[in-house]
Motif scaffolding. Structure first.
Motif, PDB file in Angstrom:
ATOM      1  N   GLU A 122      -6.076  23.704   6.397  1.00  0.00           N
ATOM      2  CA  GLU A 122      -6.479  22.511   7.148  1.00  0.00           C
ATOM      3  C   GLU A 122      -5.326  21.515   7.219  1.00  0.00           C
ATOM      4  O   GLU A 122      -5.064  20.921   8.275  1.00  0.00           O
TER       5      GLU A 122
ATOM      6  N   ALA B 213     -18.791  15.267  -1.463  1.00  0.00           N
ATOM      7  CA  ALA B 213     -18.183  15.921  -0.292  1.00  0.00           C
ATOM      8  C   ALA B 213     -18.408  15.087   0.968  1.00  0.00           C
ATOM      9  O   ALA B 213     -17.506  14.922   1.795  1.00  0.00           O
ATOM     10  N   SER B 214     -19.638  14.541   1.103  1.00  0.00           N
ATOM     11  CA  SER B 214     -19.937  13.707   2.260  1.00  0.00           C
ATOM     12  C   SER B 214     -19.093  12.430   2.250  1.00  0.00           C
ATOM     13  O   SER B 214     -18.505  12.046   3.260  1.00  0.00           O
ATOM     14  N   ASP B 215     -19.033  11.786   1.062  1.00  0.00           N
ATOM     15  CA  ASP B 215     -18.228  10.563   0.944  1.00  0.00           C
ATOM     16  C   ASP B 215     -16.757  10.860   1.186  1.00  0.00           C
ATOM     17  O   ASP B 215     -16.037  10.054   1.801  1.00  0.00           O
ATOM     18  N   LEU B 216     -16.302  12.013   0.681  1.00  0.00           N
ATOM     19  CA  LEU B 216     -14.892  12.382   0.867  1.00  0.00           C
ATOM     20  C   LEU B 216     -14.583  12.583   2.349  1.00  0.00           C
ATOM     21  O   LEU B 216     -13.540  12.144   2.844  1.00  0.00           O
ATOM     22  N   SER B 217     -15.503  13.240   3.058  1.00  0.00           N
ATOM     23  CA  SER B 217     -15.307  13.450   4.492  1.00  0.00           C
ATOM     24  C   SER B 217     -15.231  12.107   5.230  1.00  0.00           C
ATOM     25  O   SER B 217     -14.373  11.900   6.085  1.00  0.00           O
ATOM     26  N   SER B 218     -16.142  11.172   4.841  1.00  0.00           N
ATOM     27  CA  SER B 218     -16.138   9.852   5.476  1.00  0.00           C
ATOM     28  C   SER B 218     -14.844   9.099   5.170  1.00  0.00           C
ATOM     29  O   SER B 218     -14.241   8.479   6.054  1.00  0.00           O
TER      30      SER B 218
ATOM     31  N   VAL C 131     -10.098   8.646  -1.367  1.00  0.00           N
ATOM     32  CA  VAL C 131      -9.949  10.098  -1.168  1.00  0.00           C
ATOM     33  C   VAL C 131      -9.502  10.758  -2.466  1.00  0.00           C
ATOM     34  O   VAL C 131     -10.038  11.804  -2.872  1.00  0.00           O
TER      35      VAL C 131
ATOM     36  N   THR D 267     -11.868  13.268  -4.450  1.00  0.00           N
ATOM     37  CA  THR D 267     -11.374  14.645  -4.622  1.00  0.00           C
ATOM     38  C   THR D 267     -11.441  15.042  -6.096  1.00  0.00           C
ATOM     39  O   THR D 267     -11.864  16.153  -6.443  1.00  0.00           O
TER      40      THR D 267
ATOM     41  N   LYS E 126     -11.964  10.394   4.373  1.00  0.00           N
ATOM     42  CA  LYS E 126     -10.853  11.015   5.096  1.00  0.00           C
ATOM     43  C   LYS E 126     -10.827  10.567   6.556  1.00  0.00           C
ATOM     44  O   LYS E 126      -9.751  10.325   7.128  1.00  0.00           O
ATOM     45  N   MET E 127     -12.020  10.454   7.158  1.00  0.00           N
ATOM     46  CA  MET E 127     -12.089   9.979   8.537  1.00  0.00           C
ATOM     47  C   MET E 127     -11.615   8.531   8.619  1.00  0.00           C
ATOM     48  O   MET E 127     -10.866   8.161   9.534  1.00  0.00           O
TER      49      MET E 127
ATOM     50  N   LYS F 262      -7.897   8.545   8.216  1.00  0.00           N
ATOM     51  CA  LYS F 262      -7.276   9.008   9.451  1.00  0.00           C
ATOM     52  C   LYS F 262      -7.292   7.900  10.508  1.00  0.00           C
ATOM     53  O   LYS F 262      -6.311   7.673  11.223  1.00  0.00           O
TER      54      LYS F 262
END
Length: 690
Positions: A307, A619-624, A466, A470, A626-627, A630
């Motif tokens: 990724e 995982a959900s918080d990490l995705s948020s 993050v 992680t 990361k967004m 970004k």
């Protein structure tokens, strides 16, 4: 940024060329009108030619600078395109390697899972084989043991029968005993009929049948009467038959005991083999489970790297597209710029050739001489105004002033003054525009810095989130894996405990069965002895005892044997009670172990569920995060781009604001002087005013 730079340069070039063409047009009009502004020997045409040559030199210098800038841009495009292209190629190669490794890891994980399933089936099969072997072994041993006990009883019976039959006529004194012995011998013979096929003939079976049918009558008929100290012929033969039967029974008992030993040995070997097979299978399952966990973790790491690599490729491709577009625009602008400047240079060169030729000199000389004689004081005023404008234009290098200076000598005073007023107004408006743009730029830079600071703080915040999430996600995954391993271990221990408990139950049952059987045998022996020694029966003497017999006395050790049997019976009862207590204790301990184990498994399962829930949340918080990170990075890139645009638009103005302001003031002052001269003011007056 580069595009904006070229846009400004192209605009300034076009503006300069337009002003140059205006100056050439006005100078051409001057030549056609043959007006002179000089009282000196220098002609107006000479001034124009000198101005055009200066313009030609300036254009060539600008062209050289543009060429240097274009070379730098081409170098930038080439280097960055090559660098990003190599980055994409290297990253794609790495992604291919990671993809291949991920496929291998995934295949390995699936293979390990299949192997674990197969091993689990083998372990389950081996466990089932053990359970089945225990049942079969128990049943077989129980049957052999029962056969062994019965054989021992039958051996005693036929041995006792042989002894009793050997007593001859004395049996008439105890007819009940004789009947009991006959009945027991008949039962034993019936149970072992298959063993006696070769031992007993037809005559033997007839004699035994007659004896079993009516033993007392058989004795009374005299067939068992003694001859001297030996039994009769029939008695000796019957006693021999019972002895032969005893020999066969003893051989069969030995065979049964050997079979029991063999069965025990075979069973123990099977148990050891299957237990080792189960232990090896479970160890292999655990090893493969650990390998699978490691493979899955490595697969997750490879996926994360893929990724990350894909993001690098996307960013590089996006940059390449931008660079390609900008470099293409730069090339197009460069071609257009070169074309425009070349046209300007050619027009200036052509004007120089027209104005500086011999024919032009001759024509201008005649026209200039004729016209000069007709001019009066107004020419002197226009010439003075023109000189003032030329002076200012040289210091400011403003093409408009140069054009106005050239025009001053060929136009009327009012038109020149009107042009001066218009230019002064334009200069003042430019000054106001510069002030407004400066204020705008200062505020824009301040706002941009504030936004960058705020967005940088957001970026650092999201980056920290993050990292933290992680770490939490990895820790939760590790704990889940560890707990699942503990749960499997606890279940395995419970399964092993259940197997051992079943084994222990069977051993207790066997022990209790043996104790009960032992007690039955002991009680039976005790009952037999008590009926003789405790009741002390008198012998039946149907006929006088022959001479030579002494008084019969019971064995003196009979009472001791009875006491010893009672002691042994009590010991077996105590052992039975102790075995039952141990059985109950073992059952209670097993129940406690199962209860405790299940509670521990439930607690670990609940903890695992909680960790899985936390892991999903992480995982959900990490995705948020990361967004968000970004988005913050993109916002910073956009802000940097905006700031670069601001620098392109504002840097020149901010850096040269004071100089531009001062130059503009000087231009306005020069215009004022020129206008004052046209209005009749003297040079001394202007100097005083200054």
């Amino acid at each position: 940024t580069l595009r904006h730079s070229f846009d400004g340069a192209v605009f300034r070039g076009i503006e300069a060329m337009a002003m140059t063409m205006l100056a050439i047009f006005l100078l051409g009009a001057q030549l056609c009108s043959a007006i002179s502004v000089a009282t000196s020997k220098e002609r107006p045409v000479t001034k124009v030619v000198n101005m055009l040559k200066q313009m030609q030199e300036d254009l060539e210098n600008e062209q050289k600078k543009d060429e240097e800038l274009h070379d730098d841009l081409k170098c930038w495009c080439k280097d960055n395109t090559a660098e990003k292209t190599k980055t994409i190629e290297d990253t794609e190669a790495e992604l291919a390697r990671l993809s291949s490794a991920s496929k291998e890891l995934n295949a390995s994980a699936q293979s390990l899972m299949a192997e674990m399933t197969g091993l689990a089936a083998e372990v389950s099969k081996a466990t089932a084989t053990l359970d089945s072997a225990r049942v079969l072994h128990g049943n077989k041993m129980e049957k052999l043991h029962e056969d062994d006990v019965t054989l021992d009883k039958d051996i005693q019976v036929v041995g006792s029968a042989a002894t009793v039959i050997g007593g001859g006529a004395a049996l008439l004194q105890s007819p009940e005993k004789l009947s009991e012995v006959a009945k027991q011998a008949e039962d034993a013979m019936g149970r072992r009929e298959a063993l006696l096929t070769d031992t007993l003939g037809i005559r033997d079976r007839e004699a035994l049948s007659a004896f079993f049918k009516n033993p007392l009558q058989f004795v009374k008929d005299g067939s068992l009467m003694q001859v001297g100290n030996s039994p009769g012929l029939a008695g000796g033969e019957l006693s021999g038959l019972f002895k032969a039967m005893k020999t066969d029974f003893e051989a069969e008992m030995k065979s049964v005991e050997e079979e029991m030993k063999k069965e025990d040995m075979t069973y123990e070997e099977l148990m050891a083999s299957k237990k080792e097979e189960i232990r090896a299978g479970e160890a292999s399952i655990e090893s493969k489970r650990q390998q699978r966990v490691e493979a899955r973790q490595e697969l997750m790491e490879k996926t994360f790297q893929q990724e990350k690599g894909q993001k690098t490729i996307d960013a590089a491709k996006e940059f390449l597209a931008m660079a390609k577009e900008k470099c293409a625009i730069t090339d197009d602008e460069w071609a257009e710029r070169q074309k425009t400047r070349q046209a300007e240079i050619e027009s200036v060169d052509e004007a120089i050739q027209v104005l500086d030729g011999d024919e032009a000199h001759a024509t201008f000389g005649r026209t200039y001489g004729s016209f000069l004689q007709q001019k009066g004081s107004s020419s002197d005023i226009l010439r003075a105004a023109s000189e003032a404008l030329v002076k200012v234009s040289r210091s400011s290098k403003d093409a408009r002033l140069m054009a106005l200076a050239a025009t001053a000598e060929i136009k009327g005073m009012e038109k020149v003054k009107a042009a001066i007023d218009s230019m002064a107004a334009d200069l003042k408006k430019e000054g106001q525009d510069d002030v407004e743009k400066k204020d705008f730029c200062v505020k824009a830079f301040r706002d941009s810095e504030a936004k960058k600071a705020a967005m940088t703080a957001q970026k650092e915040k999201h980056s920290g989130e993050v990292d933290v999430l992680t770490g939490k996600l990895n820790a939760a995954a590790s704990e889940v894996s560890e707990l699942k391993g503990k749960i499997e271990e606890a279940k395995k221990e419970l399964s092993l405990a259940a197997t051992e408990h079943e084994e222990e139950k069977k051993k207790f049952a066997a022990t209790l069965s043996d104790q009960k059987a032992t007690q039955m045998l002991l009680k039976k022996a005790l009952s037999s002895l008590e009926s003789f020694y405790m009741e002390k029966p008198s012998l039946v003497q149907a006929e006088p005892v022959p001479e030579g017999f002494k008084e019969y006395k019971t064995n003196g050790k009979g009472t001791s044997v009875l006491e010893l049997l009672n002691t042994v019976i009590q010991d077996t009862k105590a052992l039975e009670a102790e075995t039952e207590r141990a059985q109950k204790t073992a059952a209670s301990d097993y129940e406690k172990l199962v209860k405790s184990g299940n509670q521990e498994i439930d607690a670990m399962t609940s903890e695992t569920d909680g960790l899985m829930s936390s892991k999903a949340r992480f995982a959900s918080d990490l995705s948020s995060s990361k967004m968000d990170l970004k988005g913050a990075v993109k916002e910073l890139v956009d802000l940097s781009s905006e700031e670069a645009n601001l620098h392109e638009s504002c840097d020149f103005l901010l850096k040269n604001f004071d100089m531009r302001k001062e130059a503009r003031s000087e231009e306005i002052e020069g215009l004022f002087k020129a206008k004052a001269i046209l209005s009749g003011a003297s040079t001394s007056f202007l100097q005083k005013r200054k």
